[in-house]
Design a protein around this motif. Structure first.
Motif, PDB file in Angstrom:
ATOM      1  N   VAL A  38       0.850  -1.188   0.000  1.00 21.74           N
ATOM      2  CA  VAL A  38       0.000   0.000   0.000  1.00 21.74           C
ATOM      3  C   VAL A  38       0.887   1.240   0.000  1.00 21.74           C
ATOM      4  N   GLU A 168      -3.094  -3.814  -8.514  1.00 23.23           N
ATOM      5  CA  GLU A 168      -4.459  -3.312  -8.353  1.00 23.23           C
ATOM      6  C   GLU A 168      -5.492  -4.247  -9.014  1.00 23.23           C
ATOM      7  N   THR A 170      -8.299  -5.251  -8.094  1.00 22.93           N
ATOM      8  CA  THR A 170      -9.714  -4.937  -7.866  1.00 22.93           C
ATOM      9  C   THR A 170     -10.167  -3.694  -8.623  1.00 22.93           C
ATOM     10  N   THR A 171      -9.308  -3.140  -9.470  1.00 23.24           N
ATOM     11  CA  THR A 171      -9.690  -1.984 -10.285  1.00 23.24           C
ATOM     12  C   THR A 171     -10.912  -2.312 -11.132  1.00 23.24           C
ATOM     13  N   ILE A 175     -17.853  -3.527  -5.022  1.00 22.14           N
ATOM     14  CA  ILE A 175     -17.372  -4.088  -3.765  1.00 22.14           C
ATOM     15  C   ILE A 175     -17.599  -5.592  -3.691  1.00 22.14           C
ATOM     16  N   GLN A 178     -14.943  -7.184  -5.768  1.00 25.42           N
ATOM     17  CA  GLN A 178     -13.657  -7.021  -5.100  1.00 25.42           C
ATOM     18  C   GLN A 178     -13.452  -8.131  -4.078  1.00 25.42           C
ATOM     19  N   LEU A 200      -2.723  -2.842  -3.519  1.00 24.02           N
ATOM     20  CA  LEU A 200      -4.106  -2.461  -3.280  1.00 24.02           C
ATOM     21  C   LEU A 200      -4.173  -1.017  -2.798  1.00 24.02           C
ATOM     22  N   HIS A 201      -5.271  -0.333  -3.143  1.00 23.92           N
ATOM     23  CA  HIS A 201      -5.491   1.028  -2.653  1.00 23.92           C
ATOM     24  C   HIS A 201      -6.318   1.053  -1.383  1.00 23.92           C
ATOM     25  N   ASP A 202      -7.226   0.100  -1.228  1.00 22.95           N
ATOM     26  CA  ASP A 202      -8.109   0.080  -0.072  1.00 22.95           C
ATOM     27  C   ASP A 202      -7.353  -0.471   1.140  1.00 22.95           C
ATOM     28  N   ASN A 204      -8.270  -1.005   4.197  1.00 21.78           N
ATOM     29  CA  ASN A 204      -8.978  -1.960   5.034  1.00 21.78           C
ATOM     30  C   ASN A 204      -9.029  -3.348   4.395  1.00 21.78           C
ATOM     31  N   LEU A 205      -9.192  -3.408   3.080  1.00 21.40           N
ATOM     32  CA  LEU A 205      -9.128  -4.702   2.402  1.00 21.40           C
ATOM     33  C   LEU A 205      -7.707  -5.246   2.422  1.00 21.40           C
ATOM     34  N   ASP A 249     -11.104  -4.158  13.366  1.00 21.70           N
ATOM     35  CA  ASP A 249     -12.194  -4.578  12.504  1.00 21.70           C
ATOM     36  C   ASP A 249     -13.108  -5.496  13.322  1.00 21.70           C
TER      37      ASP A 249
END
Length: 274
Positions: A38, A168, A170-171, A175, A178, A200-202, A204-205, A249
């Protein structure tokens, strides 16, 4: 399939022309685990992935695959061990989904070898795993962005490598898809021992799915290790210039980032992961 393949960037300096993006970076990829990288835009994540996939030669340092300089290994040998799904890949005009996914089998084909039942089965498994079997006869350029992304992942799966790098993945996906893709990669890791490295950008994922989390900033590794140790408020501030609260989480206990802004604050009683 083996979980003993090793991949290491050792003191690599990377860039394009006179522009240096990554400087003197060292990173070990834990074999048989899921690693997520990240960082803010233009911090060097994709550049590092290209070097680890043998698409970009370091100006200094080396990328080592099983202890050997990857840029000195034969291309086909590397392709049987390591696969890459780049960011925004391009398909040939008019190619059918089944033909594109079949290209993942090319590293396993010798100069005189023929297509085998094993190749058919590998393609079928990849299509089934990505829920794209019903798209097999469609042209790739007719598909939605999310469908195309799943087809590209199917091609990478058909390659059946021990190490899989994804930039990336999941681009373009909503959701639900993803989560489907990340669950699929987790299954691949757990059932086949595939070493997975993905950008990944997210956050939390990334924290939820990673065994090993790497945070980068300005071409350097700021922190690497267990997501609970890496994803802290201090790290988020250093990497993204963002104030946040990091809380457990409620589903997994992994760190979860709640970004702050001028219009949103968090109570002082909110539990914090530091």
């Amino acid at each position: 399939m083996t979980t003993e393949r090793t991949l290491r960037a050792e003191g690599v300096t990377l860039g394009y022309g006179d522009r240096t993006i990554v400087e003197s970076l060292t990173l070990d990829v834990p074999p048989g685990r899921v690693t997520t990288i990240v960082g803010a835009n233009a911090c060097g994540k994709s550049t590092l992935l290209k070097a680890m996939a043998r698409l970009l030669s370091p100006a200094r340092g080396e990328v080592l695959l099983d202890g050997k300089a990857i840029h000195r290994l034969p291309t086909k040998q590397v392709a049987r061990i390591l696969g890459l799904l780049p960011q925004s890949p391009l398909a040939p005009d008019g190619i059918a989904v089944s033909d594109l996914v079949s290209r993942g089998r090319h590293p396993h084909q010798g100069a005189l070898s023929r297509w085998t039942r094993a190749d058919d089965e590998a393609v079928a498994r990849a299509l089934d795993a990505t829920d794209t079997t019903h798209l097999a006869d469609r042209h790739v350029d007719e598909l939605s962005g999310g469908q195309r992304q799943r087809v590209w992942i199917a091609m990478a799966l058909a390659q059946e490598t021990d190490i899989l790098l994804l930039d990336e993945p999941t681009t373009f996906l909503d959701i639900s898809h993803q989560i489907d893709v990340l669950d699929l990669l987790t299954d691949l890791n757990r059932h086949r021992g595939t070493t997975v490295v993905m950008v990944l950008h997210d956050l939390n994922l990334a924290a939820r799915y990673a065994d090993h989390l790497v945070a980068m900033s300005a071409g350097r590794v700021i922190a690497a290790g267990d997501p609970g140790d890496v994803l802290t408020e201090d790290t988020v501030r250093e990497v993204f210039g963002l104030d946040s609260r990091v809380v457990p989480d409620p589903l997994t206990g992994r760190p979860m980032v709640i970004p702050l802004g001028r219009h949103h604050t968090v109570s002082e009683t909110t539990p914090v992961v530091r």
